[in-house]
Design an enzyme around this catalytic site. Structure first.
Site, PDB file in Angstrom:
ATOM      1  N   HIS A   1       0.186  -4.425   2.202  1.00  0.00           N
ATOM      2  CA  HIS A   1       0.796  -3.202   2.732  1.00  0.00           C
ATOM      3  C   HIS A   1       0.305  -1.948   2.010  1.00  0.00           C
ATOM      4  O   HIS A   1       0.762  -0.846   2.305  1.00  0.00           O
ATOM      5  CB  HIS A   1       2.325  -3.331   2.563  1.00  0.00           C
TER       6      HIS A   1
ATOM      7  N   ASP B   1       0.724  -8.870   4.306  1.00  0.00           N
ATOM      8  CA  ASP B   1       1.692  -7.788   4.099  1.00  0.00           C
ATOM      9  C   ASP B   1       3.072  -8.400   3.877  1.00  0.00           C
ATOM     10  O   ASP B   1       3.626  -9.059   4.765  1.00  0.00           O
ATOM     11  CB  ASP B   1       1.673  -6.912   5.355  1.00  0.00           C
TER      12      ASP B   1
ATOM     13  N   SER C   1       3.462   2.395   8.099  1.00  0.00           N
ATOM     14  CA  SER C   1       4.785   1.843   7.823  1.00  0.00           C
ATOM     15  C   SER C   1       5.856   2.713   8.478  1.00  0.00           C
ATOM     16  O   SER C   1       5.870   2.831   9.701  1.00  0.00           O
ATOM     17  CB  SER C   1       4.969   1.712   6.302  1.00  0.00           C
TER      18      SER C   1
END
Lengths: 284, 284
Positions: free
Chosen positions: B259, B226, B150
């Site tokens: 995620h 995600d 991320s």
């Protein structure tokens, strides 16, 4: 899926699904959450389950986040279920005052003392109510093994020793093996069960082994650098009583390893393969 | 070991050691903690290192607790180092007000705006100060690869693209690939770098790829479930710019994965083996 279980989270993981469910527990008289990892095989067939009982301060989440067990469970086709470690959402007097008693510290027993005896019935919850719920609602084939860590290692040993024909296999990491004779256990048993030590024996692995009711092999891993080993866990007592009554015990002592999840993560693969051997070879 | 690093924790794990060190950072002007996993091989030889850059809200601990990477690092003989995600112990105005700016959200850049520019110099910290410290104090052989998740995936791509000959390999999980064009990136870059977008390009993977300065292959995994994919991560933009300038990209899209660290745990083994291939085959 009936409406008995409410799915509150789902994460895909190693091709299977980690899910968290909320439900009303009748044995504990409160809402409870548990976690289940369903391996990819569970999409097309019913699978066996490994119960994982966690230690002091844990919830249903710690093992699933930190042990790295899903990889191996996915390969072997075993579900894993992590119950919480105590009733939740109550506010009994003193319930949240210490890490080793009350919330997060149910010790997998049925309390007999006020104010605990109405809600703190984790033995019934993990041996009866929750198994009933998950067998009815999840793709499980009815075969069960059990493991756990520290207070949960105590729980796993006690539950298996008291129900000798139930679990295909039992293992533990750094279990509180003789709670009648350590500060954690004495505090918990006094509070939940009262001062009379005669009633404690039913929740003490060493005492249960000495009754010779069960002949089931126990598989235990212990770290030698575990800060709690000598005062709280008493692995020497476990080894001694097993030797005394010739109870089958696989005991492994690991130099340098402590009480943390890094110890569990290192050896969880051995435990899962041990349980798989028993879960898949058990006579129908 | 000089006194520059203070060991604050050590856990044996898969035969190696997970350690946390505290040190005074001159580039950030505050005390910082980082984590390092030293595989068993590091007891007798110097090993290569994989830098892991974490995402928003993380510290040095998340990856080490949740990714399950130590097992594979121990097999391959690779150290892993996790820096923290921002300066710590300060109380700059507004620093702790939101999860996506300030503490826990350093974005691996050197800030130019008040009040951030004195301390928020994570680019210098992770490319210069911390590598200097660990190469001098830990059994590392100087070879480095880099990965992250991320915000940390953004960091890994940016650091590698700006230093084309430094890292043996680079990979990312769900990176913020085009921060100039997403809410997280626009908030961070406006605050740390100011309103003028011309200065943002040096920290934007897509913009850096389009300059053709680097030809290094990028290995990116992205979950299709995600929640941040379309609004914040922009993998389509990454694929488009790589296609446009013919930049080598391995891009894998995984149905059902979100995620979370359960996504990372599932695929971290592929990344470690990818990095090992490059770390051990690189010309001396």
């Amino acid at each position: 899926m009936t409406t008995t279980l409410t799915e509150i989270a789902a994460n895909k993981c190693f091709g299977g699904w980690l899910k968290r469910y909320k439900h009303r527990s009748t044995s504990l008289d409160c809402d409870m959450i548990f976690a289940v990892y369903l391996p990819p095989q569970a999409e097309t067939q019913k699978v066996p389950v490994l119960w994982w009982l966690s230690g002091l301060t844990c919830t249903d989440e710690n093992f699933m986040q930190k042990a790295g067990a899903q990889r191996i469970a996915a390969e072997l086709g075993i579900a894993i279920i992590c119950p919480d470690t105590s009733p939740r959402g109550l506010d009994l007097p003193g319930e949240h005052d210490s890490y080793d008693f009350g919330s997060g510290a149910g010790f997998y027993l049925n309390a007999t003392q006020e104010p605990w005896k109405t809600n703190y019935r984790m033995y019934d919850y993990v041996t009866q109510e929750l198994p009933g719920l998950v067998m009815a609602n999840l793709p499980l084939n009815g075969r069960e093994s059990i493991s756990g860590h520290s207070m949960g290692g105590h729980g796993a040993l006690v539950l298996a020793l008291r129900q000798p024909d139930r679990y295909s296999s039992v293992s533990a990491f750094a279990p509180i093996a003789n709670p009648s004779n350590c500060p954690w256990g004495e505090k918990a048993f006094s509070g939940y069960l009262g001062a009379y030590r005669g009633t404690w024996a039913q929740y003490d692995a060493c005492k249960l082994i000495s009754t010779r009711q069960s002949r089931q092999e126990l598989f235990v891993d212990q770290g030698e650098a575990d800060n709690f080993k000598n005062e709280q866990l008493k692995p020497e007592q476990l080894q001694a009583v097993c030797a005394e009554v010739d109870h089958p015990l696989i005991y492994r002592s690991h130099a340098g390893y402590d009480h943390s999840y890094f110890f569990i993560a290192t050896f969880i693969e051995d435990h899962l393969r041990y349980h798989a051997k028993h879960l898949f070879n058990r006579a129908e």
